[in-house]
Write a protein that holds these residues in place. Structure first.
Motif, PDB file in Angstrom:
ATOM      1  N   TYR A   1      -1.868   0.513   8.795  1.00 19.15           N
ATOM      2  CA  TYR A   1      -3.100   0.862   8.085  1.00 19.15           C
ATOM      3  C   TYR A   1      -3.194   2.329   7.703  1.00 19.15           C
ATOM      4  N   SER A   2      -2.474   3.211   8.372  1.00 21.40           N
ATOM      5  CA  SER A   2      -2.581   4.637   8.083  1.00 21.40           C
ATOM      6  C   SER A   2      -1.475   5.033   7.111  1.00 21.40           C
ATOM      7  N   LYS A   3      -1.862   5.333   5.880  1.00 22.07           N
ATOM      8  CA  LYS A   3      -0.884   5.564   4.812  1.00 22.07           C
ATOM      9  C   LYS A   3      -0.370   6.998   4.824  1.00 22.07           C
TER      10      LYS A   3
ATOM     11  N   LYS B   1       0.812  -1.210   0.000  1.00 22.28           N
ATOM     12  CA  LYS B   1       0.000   0.000   0.000  1.00 22.28           C
ATOM     13  C   LYS B   1       0.850   1.267   0.000  1.00 22.28           C
TER      14      LYS B   1
ATOM     15  N   THR C   1       3.331   3.073   5.521  1.00 23.68           N
ATOM     16  CA  THR C   1       2.196   3.111   6.437  1.00 23.68           C
ATOM     17  C   THR C   1       2.674   3.277   7.877  1.00 23.68           C
TER      18      THR C   1
END
Length: 465
Positions: A244-246, A237, A240
């Motif tokens: 989960y927080s990009k 992704k 991060t």
């Protein structure tokens, strides 16, 4: 086969070592070339922040409500944590005899000391003239964050002070809009903890973020004994925080620190036992073992206070590797006392071992910042007089942690409010003594007789947590 899998991942792995400008070139381009040259420095600085956060808006909108609701309720996206094991399983660097181990005074390596000087100027040499709070409070993309911080005058004063350099992981307004509307309104005390968890007291520009495994924050839970840390990963992704927080905007510099934009609010993590409970697909055997031996209740109980700790958590597959006979014995009524001793060998109390930091509440709890690439430490477990031998080796973006020279940490730095979880590839078995030599288990199917021999000295006198 391993080499082929590693080669396939090299382009992604390079994200760890590219300079910060190259890594974030797409989100750092702020369109400054179109700024009217007659504008003042103030306008230029604010444009840098607003333009950088503008790029984050669409990214945030792509995230599903369901995933965010889960994060809001539990304090972490544990599934993302499991998926965040980017490269460790493909590398085996600890068996290189050419690299000796060093014991860094029981402190793991760190990528250089924190920066306490004034921050470097942003690109194009535009000297910042606003504090990080002023930048946040005047941006049209962080109005909700600014309003929330404004409810805490002490925090405003801190973020306006130029005595230190802070790092703020700033969620955009769109990130706040994803908070479930039907839930109870959080207390002011909880909201303050959330804010503190977005702020590091040290200076972490983008390059240093990428070369860190964990980052300290201003939040300090009572049962942890040191500042709660954020976990940094470069995943499929992208970069991060807490898996989960990009990171969607980076290196917005103020006079007293730097701001990075994130697309999720970062919620303080729950306890170790809660995280284990949230992952039945990975830890159902471990949780059953903890429940049957009453250790899960002790881990959750305030009757057994501790200041942090490290839980080396074997997965379902790790238990399966013990073999059906050993498992049948351990989970039988007669074998429960052996199972309890076995689990105690996985628990370290008051000593919290991260990939790049170590806190020992039984002695000197200061974090060492020496840049050791290899280290060795022996950690005392709850099992009486039994230690875990931990060796770590780091090469560029990769880290390899071995327990008892055999079991690997496959997913590291699962931060919790009362310690850290390190997932291990094998159940950890206490060594047995033959003469003067310690005989460690090396992964073959374990016989019931061998298992009982290793655990028998502890089944009747294992110390309490």
């Amino acid at each position: 086969m391993k080499i082929a899998r590693v080669l396939a991942l090299l382009p992604l792995a390079s994200a760890f070592v590219i300079t910060e400008t190259d890594v974030f070139q797409n989100i750092e381009k702020t369109g400054r070339e179109v700024i009217d040259q007659t504008q003042g420095v103030f306008e230029k600085t604010q444009h840098v922040l607003d333009d950088a956060f503008a790029k984050a808006v669409e990214s945030v909108k792509e995230v599903g409500d369901k995933a965010y609701h889960r994060i809001h309720e539990t304090g972490c996206d544990v599934q993302s944590w499991l998926e965040g094991s980017s490269f460790e399983e493909f590398m085996d660097v600890s068996e290189n005899p050419d690299h000796p181990h060093h014991r860094p005074h029981d402190k793991p390596p760190h990528h250089g000391p924190p920066h306490h000087g004034r921050p470097h100027h942003p690109p194009h040499h535009e000297k910042p003239n606003q504090t990080v709070y002023e930048l946040i409070s005047k941006s049209k993309y962080t109005t909700k964050l600014a309003k929330l911080i404004g409810d805490y005058p002490d925090l405003v004063d801190r973020l306006n002070s130029t005595k230190s350099n802070y790092t703020v992981f700033a969620p955009t307004d769109e990130a706040f809009e994803r908070i479930p509307k039907h839930g109870k309104k959080p207390s002011k005390e909880f909201l303050e903890k959330v804010l503190l968890y977005h702020i590091s007291p040290d200076f972490y520009p983008a390059g240093r973020v990428l070369h860190s495994y964990t980052i300290p924050t201003l939040l300090e839970p009572e049962s942890l004994g040191h500042k709660q840390r954020l976990t940094v990963r470069v995943t499929l992704k992208g970069p991060t925080i807490n898996f989960y927080s990009k990171l969607v905007a980076v290196n917005i510099f103020g006079t007293n620190g730097v701001i990075h934009g994130v697309d999720h609010i970062i919620v303080p993590p729950p306890q170790v036992a809660t995280i284990i409970d949230l992952l039945p697909g990975e830890f159902s055997t471990l949780e059953l073992a903890l429940v049957k031996t009453d250790l899960l209740d002790k881990m959750n109980s305030t009757d057994y206070p501790h200041q942090g700790g490290t839980f080396f958590a074997p997965s379902n597959f790790a238990f399966k590797k013990l073999g059906p006979r050993a498992n049948a014995f351990l989970f039988s009524q007669y074998g429960l006392k052996y199972l309890k001793a076995l689990l105690e060998y996985h628990i370290v109390v008051d000593q919290t071992l991260y990939s790049d930091a170590f806190f020992d509440q039984s002695g000197d709890d200061d974090e060492k910042t020496d840049d050791y690439r290899h280290f060795h430490v022996d950690l005392p477990t709850v099992l009486k007089d039994k230690y875990l031998s931990v060796d770590s080796a780091r090469y560029g973006p990769f880290v390899e942690i071995r327990i008892n020279a055999f079991s690997r940490v496959t997913i590291h730095d699962g931060v919790a409010s009362d310690g850290v979880i390190q997932i291990v590839s094998d159940v950890l078995i206490p060594p047995k003594t033959e003469g003067t030599k310690q005989m460690y288990w090396t992964g073959n199917e374990l016989s019931v007789e061998d298992l009982k021999e290793r655990l028998a000295p502890f089944v009747d006198e294992s110390p309490e947590l």
